[in-house]
Design a protein around this motif. Structure first.
Motif, PDB file in Angstrom:
ATOM      1  N   GLY A  57       0.756  -1.382   0.262  1.00 11.28           N
ATOM      2  CA  GLY A  57       0.125  -0.333   0.421  1.00 11.28           C
ATOM      3  C   GLY A  57       0.937   0.812  -0.060  1.00 11.28           C
ATOM      4  O   GLY A  57       1.948   1.325   0.002  1.00 11.28           O
ATOM      5  N   GLY A  58       0.506   2.597   0.040  1.00 12.74           N
ATOM      6  CA  GLY A  58       0.168   3.601   0.026  1.00 12.74           C
ATOM      7  C   GLY A  58       1.275   4.213  -1.750  1.00 12.74           C
ATOM      8  O   GLY A  58       1.775   4.843  -1.666  1.00 12.74           O
ATOM      9  N   LEU A  59       1.494   3.508  -2.545  1.00  9.65           N
ATOM     10  CA  LEU A  59       1.649   4.018  -3.830  1.00  9.65           C
ATOM     11  C   LEU A  59       0.308   4.765  -4.787  1.00  9.65           C
ATOM     12  O   LEU A  59      -1.123   4.100  -4.848  1.00  9.65           O
ATOM     13  CB  LEU A  59       1.890   2.896  -4.301  1.00  9.65           C
ATOM     14  N   ASP A  60       0.610   5.831  -4.914  1.00  6.97           N
ATOM     15  CA  ASP A  60      -0.643   6.207  -5.886  1.00  6.97           C
ATOM     16  C   ASP A  60      -0.530   5.565  -7.571  1.00  6.97           C
ATOM     17  O   ASP A  60      -2.064   5.879  -7.250  1.00  6.97           O
ATOM     18  CB  ASP A  60      -0.271   7.642  -6.149  1.00  6.97           C
ATOM     19  N   ALA A  61       0.167   5.363  -7.893  1.00  6.90           N
ATOM     20  CA  ALA A  61       0.663   4.410  -9.449  1.00  6.90           C
ATOM     21  C   ALA A  61       1.776   4.035  -9.437  1.00  6.90           C
ATOM     22  O   ALA A  61       2.932   4.642  -8.760  1.00  6.90           O
ATOM     23  CB  ALA A  61       0.431   5.504 -10.413  1.00  6.90           C
ATOM     24  N   VAL A  62       1.630   3.541 -10.317  1.00  8.18           N
ATOM     25  CA  VAL A  62       3.047   2.317 -10.613  1.00  8.18           C
ATOM     26  C   VAL A  62       3.392   2.848 -12.315  1.00  8.18           C
ATOM     27  O   VAL A  62       2.728   2.907 -12.925  1.00  8.18           O
ATOM     28  CB  VAL A  62       2.548   0.840 -10.830  1.00  8.18           C
ATOM     29  N   VAL A  63       4.447   3.078 -12.126  1.00 12.77           N
ATOM     30  CA  VAL A  63       5.007   3.634 -13.708  1.00 12.77           C
ATOM     31  C   VAL A  63       5.678   2.596 -14.461  1.00 12.77           C
ATOM     32  O   VAL A  63       7.035   3.278 -13.611  1.00 12.77           O
ATOM     33  CB  VAL A  63       4.967   5.687 -13.623  1.00 12.77           C
ATOM     34  N   VAL A  64       5.398   2.864 -15.471  1.00 10.07           N
ATOM     35  CA  VAL A  64       6.771   1.550 -15.849  1.00 10.07           C
ATOM     36  C   VAL A  64       7.520   2.845 -17.601  1.00 10.07           C
ATOM     37  O   VAL A  64       6.783   3.244 -17.932  1.00 10.07           O
ATOM     38  CB  VAL A  64       5.915   0.342 -16.813  1.00 10.07           C
ATOM     39  N   VAL A  65       8.555   2.508 -17.707  1.00  9.46           N
ATOM     40  CA  VAL A  65       9.265   3.221 -18.478  1.00  9.46           C
ATOM     41  C   VAL A  65      10.279   2.266 -19.195  1.00  9.46           C
ATOM     42  O   VAL A  65      10.884   1.635 -18.910  1.00  9.46           O
ATOM     43  CB  VAL A  65      10.409   4.436 -18.227  1.00  9.46           C
ATOM     44  N   GLY A  66       9.497   1.789 -20.747  1.00 10.39           N
ATOM     45  CA  GLY A  66      10.215   0.992 -21.726  1.00 10.39           C
ATOM     46  C   GLY A  66       8.868   0.933 -22.484  1.00 10.39           C
ATOM     47  O   GLY A  66       8.449   1.562 -23.195  1.00 10.39           O
ATOM     48  N   GLY A  67       8.924  -0.525 -23.729  1.00  5.68           N
ATOM     49  CA  GLY A  67       8.252  -0.659 -24.422  1.00  5.68           C
ATOM     50  C   GLY A  67       6.846  -1.782 -23.787  1.00  5.68           C
ATOM     51  O   GLY A  67       5.991  -1.636 -22.717  1.00  5.68           O
ATOM     52  N   ASP A  68       6.339  -2.502 -24.822  1.00  6.83           N
ATOM     53  CA  ASP A  68       5.077  -3.021 -24.988  1.00  6.83           C
ATOM     54  C   ASP A  68       5.488  -4.568 -23.424  1.00  6.83           C
ATOM     55  O   ASP A  68       4.779  -5.005 -22.988  1.00  6.83           O
ATOM     56  CB  ASP A  68       5.000  -3.341 -26.284  1.00  6.83           C
ATOM     57  N   GLY A  69       6.270  -4.600 -23.358  1.00  7.88           N
ATOM     58  CA  GLY A  69       7.177  -5.014 -22.725  1.00  7.88           C
ATOM     59  C   GLY A  69       6.628  -5.267 -21.148  1.00  7.88           C
ATOM     60  O   GLY A  69       6.074  -6.036 -20.529  1.00  7.88           O
ATOM     61  N   MET A  70       7.367  -3.630 -20.772  1.00  6.62           N
ATOM     62  CA  MET A  70       7.295  -2.974 -20.184  1.00  6.62           C
ATOM     63  C   MET A  70       5.057  -2.960 -19.651  1.00  6.62           C
ATOM     64  O   MET A  70       5.337  -2.931 -18.167  1.00  6.62           O
ATOM     65  CB  MET A  70       7.768  -1.656 -19.911  1.00  6.62           C
ATOM     66  N   VAL A  71       4.876  -2.538 -20.529  1.00  4.36           N
ATOM     67  CA  VAL A  71       3.292  -2.342 -20.206  1.00  4.36           C
ATOM     68  C   VAL A  71       2.423  -4.014 -19.369  1.00  4.36           C
ATOM     69  O   VAL A  71       1.455  -3.459 -18.705  1.00  4.36           O
ATOM     70  CB  VAL A  71       2.731  -2.072 -21.435  1.00  4.36           C
ATOM     71  N   HIS A  72       2.886  -5.178 -20.116  1.00  4.41           N
ATOM     72  CA  HIS A  72       2.993  -6.184 -20.227  1.00  4.41           C
ATOM     73  C   HIS A  72       2.959  -5.933 -18.839  1.00  4.41           C
ATOM     74  O   HIS A  72       2.460  -7.094 -17.608  1.00  4.41           O
ATOM     75  CB  HIS A  72       3.871  -7.291 -20.584  1.00  4.41           C
ATOM     76  N   LEU A  73       4.146  -6.055 -18.620  1.00  5.71           N
ATOM     77  CA  LEU A  73       4.895  -6.048 -16.815  1.00  5.71           C
ATOM     78  C   LEU A  73       3.707  -5.380 -15.633  1.00  5.71           C
ATOM     79  O   LEU A  73       3.552  -6.113 -14.784  1.00  5.71           O
ATOM     80  CB  LEU A  73       5.797  -6.217 -16.555  1.00  5.71           C
TER      81      LEU A  73
END
Length: 296
Positions: A57-73
């Protein structure tokens, strides 16, 4: 968005991900956000760290930096939760980011979207039986035909790297490729066929702009299932390039079905979703409306 978990793929976009990630982290901190760097030495480690952070808990969001593979993660972390996913698109293809209308390879513009905090609910596709890495969601397109066969061969090689590896895999697979016998279950319908390609689209494109299911929408509660039926290899070579424009839909060997639940059965085929290895068929898939909240 004041406390953000961030995951960076440094090799995304032909190794530009590290620089884009560094810029994004700097801009987020300069704007006053508290950044929790969840990156790890490999994808499995990053996934474990991110899941633990969300569970705590405590995260307002998770941000990924990368391509579709990172969106998948990121989907494995955020889908089915109330934690939104932010995307700083820095990959080669960035098909999901494009479908969402997000900036591509522009860290400053992407960070602005994250900090604005506006969310959009989109559908995600749930695999009924998670794989050994716990992966059970995808956002864009599942490949389960010739494209998946090429991916599987290419990913078994260490050399060459980059696009050349996939080009070589196409050249190796194409001469001996034969139509694949499939059984498809589409809600309450059953279809048996021999096909060159089957793709399940929650979004419209994969592979850096190949609009394989061009009419698929991320928020319509349906999957577009494209079937390219049996063709001579020479004709397949004429049809396949049309996928970049969506013009392949006019070919008589192409059918598109819509369903909420899909089961794909074929022997010796491994499915790839968002460019990532999802697992061998059979696969049971279900679209979950609004399962993923994205900052878009």
């Amino acid at each position: 968005m004041t406390r953000l978990g961030v995951l960076v793929n440094p090799t995304a976009g032909k190794n530009t991900g590290r620089a884009v990630g560094a810029t994004a982290l700097t801009l987020l901190r300069a704007a006053g956000a508290e950044v929790v760097d969840l990156s790890a030495a490999d994808g499995r480690g990053a996934l474990e760290r991110a899941r633990a952070a969300v569970a705590a808990g405590g995260l307002d969001a998770v941000v990924v930096v990368g391509g579709d593979g990172m969106v998948h993660l990121g989907a494995q972390v955020c889908a089915g939760t109330d934690v939104p996913l932010g995307i700083v698109a820095a990959g080669t293809g960035n098909d999901v980011a494009r479908a969402l209308g997000l900036p591509v390879r522009d860290a400053a513009a992407a960070v602005e979207r994250v900090l604005a905090g506006r969310t959009r609910a989109v559908d995600a596709v749930r695999r009924q039986d998670p794989g050994p890495d716990g992966s059970r969601w995808f956002v864009g397109v599942l490949a389960a035909g010739f494209d998946a066969v090429v991916n599987e061969r290419a990913n078994g090689w260490r050399w060459p790297r980059g696009q050349a590896r996939y080009t070589l895999a196409v050249l190796r697979e194409l001469p001996g490729f034969r139509p694949i016998p499939y059984v498809l279950h589409l809600d309450d319908r059953r279809l048996e066929t021999e096909a060159m390609l089957v793709a399940v689209g929650n979004g419209p494109s994969y592979g850096g702009g190949m609009r394989v299911t061009p009419d698929a929408a991320l928020d319509d509660g349906l999957l577009d299932v494209l079937v390219l039926h049996r063709l001579p290899v020479a004709e397949f070579l004429r049809v396949f390039p049309r996928v970049f424009s969506g013009g392949h839909l006019g070919h008589p060997a192409v059918e598109v079905h819509r369903a909420r639940r899909v089961r794909l059965e074929a022997t010796g085929i491994v499915g790839y979703a968002d460019g990532e290895r999802l697992g061998p068929l059979p696969l049971d898939l279900e679209v979950v409306p609004g399962a993923l909240s994205v900052l878009a």
